[in-house]
Design an enzyme around this catalytic site. Structure first.
Site: not given
Ligand code: F6R
Ligand code: MG
Ligand code: MG
Length: 366
Positions: A11, A230, A233
């Site tokens: 990503d 974290y 994901k």
């Molecule tokens: C995985 C993904 C999600 C984000 C999560 C937190 O591809 O995009 O797991 O990491 O939604 O995102 P923020 O805190 O950036 O809105």
């Molecule tokens: Mg993703």
């Molecule tokens: Mg993402």
């Protein structure tokens, strides 16, 4: 001829939050691999699943080949430049290290690779998932390689009579790879006992016990183990060879009709059903639901056919409707119980601080 298939996925920025990468970003990644990959790769294919871009490479250099990993890393850096210029959300999100150090494993991008002697016809499926983690493939792999209810070839075909060997990794162990090898069908219950815990035990590879050949390779990296917290994901990728000594393509796809509940829905912090989607799909409802795409190919002398979009068939519309219902049902209970992930899997530290603040306010009654 020995061929290596490598999927490297990251990503590196997306439109409208975590929805999908921009056309310009994807174009830049393709152009970069096209020009810099000359002489290094025999073919490649770029697709996106939700906000993740996956590059599938065919080449002859074996797994973990430094120059190939660097090519992918640099392609993602080039894409990140575009993401920054366009002001995309989460530009360069999965590139967790400042400089490349030999192999993208452990640096953020998800990797699945396998090397094999090409059969005269070599069908395989690449899977890419978004808004979930590597354990999402545990149940489908178990069903496609161990269960005659899904893989009737286990009883019908002489080519699979001996079953398959599973290599399973304990992904909580971060000082080196901690793996165990278990054989199906003899050690089925041991395999199941580990694979029930998607966040801790993850299938790294599956091998034919008839031929000794690799059947499947999946990614095992957990971003929070790399970053120490974290950062998103892991959004795993996987390669599965089909037909002959391996499950038929339909048997490889079939377990995805369950829409089983996985970790990673909304803010990477909720449980949601894994929806099989068409190639280059976005996410939407509560930044989800978690999605998986499947692209079928044949590879011949290092050249890939065009992708067959395996979940682009009317049957899967019916499944998508069922999974939408499952997604709606679990989201209706919001933060309560099984709908939200346990503390260890939440993508946000804020709640820990909240609990610390509340703790002293508790009073123990005499
Ligand atoms: C995985 C993904 C999600 C984000 C999560 C937190 O591809 O995009 O797991 O990491 O939604 O995102 P923020 O805190 O950036 O809105
Ligand atoms: Mg993703
Ligand atoms: Mg993402």
């Amino acid at each position: 001829m020995k061929t290596t298939l490598s999927i490297i996925k990251a990503d590196i920025g997306s439109i409208g939050g975590h929805i999908m990468p921009s056309k310009k970003l994807i174009k830049r990644v393709i152009e970069f691999v096209e020009s810099e990959g000359k002489g290094l790769v025999s073919d490649f294919f770029v697709s996106h699943t939700g906000d993740d871009i996956a590059i599938l490479f065919a080449h002859t250099n074996g797994v973990g080949f430094e120059k190939l990993h660097k090519l992918a890393w640099d392609a993602f850096l080039a894409g990140t430049q575009v993401a920054k210029k366009q002001g995309l959300y989460g530009a360069g999100q999965d590139l967790l290290k400042d400089s490349f150090s030999g192999n993208v494993k452990g640096m953020g991008p998800a990797v699945a690779e396998m090397e094999f002697e090409e059969r005269p016809n070599e069908p395989f499926v690449m899977f890419a998932a978004d808004k979930t983690d590597p354990g999402a493939y545990n149940l489908p792999l178990y069903l496609m390689f161990c269960d005659p209810m899904y893989n009737s070839g286990l009883i019908l075909s002489p080519n699979m009579a001996k079953g398959f060997k599973f290599v399973i990794m304990d992904v909580e162990h971060t000082e080196g790879d901690k793996v165990i090898e278990l054989n199906a069908p003899e050690e089925l219950y041991d395999i199941a006992a580990l694979l029930r815990d998607n966040e801790r035990y993850v299938v790294e590879s599956v091998w034919s016990r008839e031929t000794g050949e690799i059947a499947a390779a999946a990614c095992t990296s957990r971003l929070h183990n790399i970053a120490g917290k974290y950062t998103g994901k892991d959004d795993p990728v996987m390669l599965v060879r089909c037909q002959g000594p391996f499950p038929a393509t339909g048997e490889v796809l079939a377990p995805f009709n369950i829409g089983h509940y996985v970790a990673g829905f909304m803010r990477g912090s909720h449980t949601g059903p894994l929806m099989p989607v068409k190639m280059n799909s976005s996410v939407s409802y509560f930044d989800g639901p978690p999605v998986v795409s499947a692209m079928g190919f044949c590879v011949h002398e290092g050249k890939l056919t065009e992708a067959a979009d395996c979940f682009d068939h009317p049957y899967w519309d019916y499944i998508r409707n069922n999974v939408s219902r499952k997604a709606t049902e679990i989201r209706q209970q919001g933060f309560s119980g099984a709908a939200m992930l346990p503390y260890s899997e939440l993508e946000y530290g804020g709640i820990v601080k909240k609990m610390e603040k509340l703790e002293p306010k508790f009073k123990v009654r005499g």
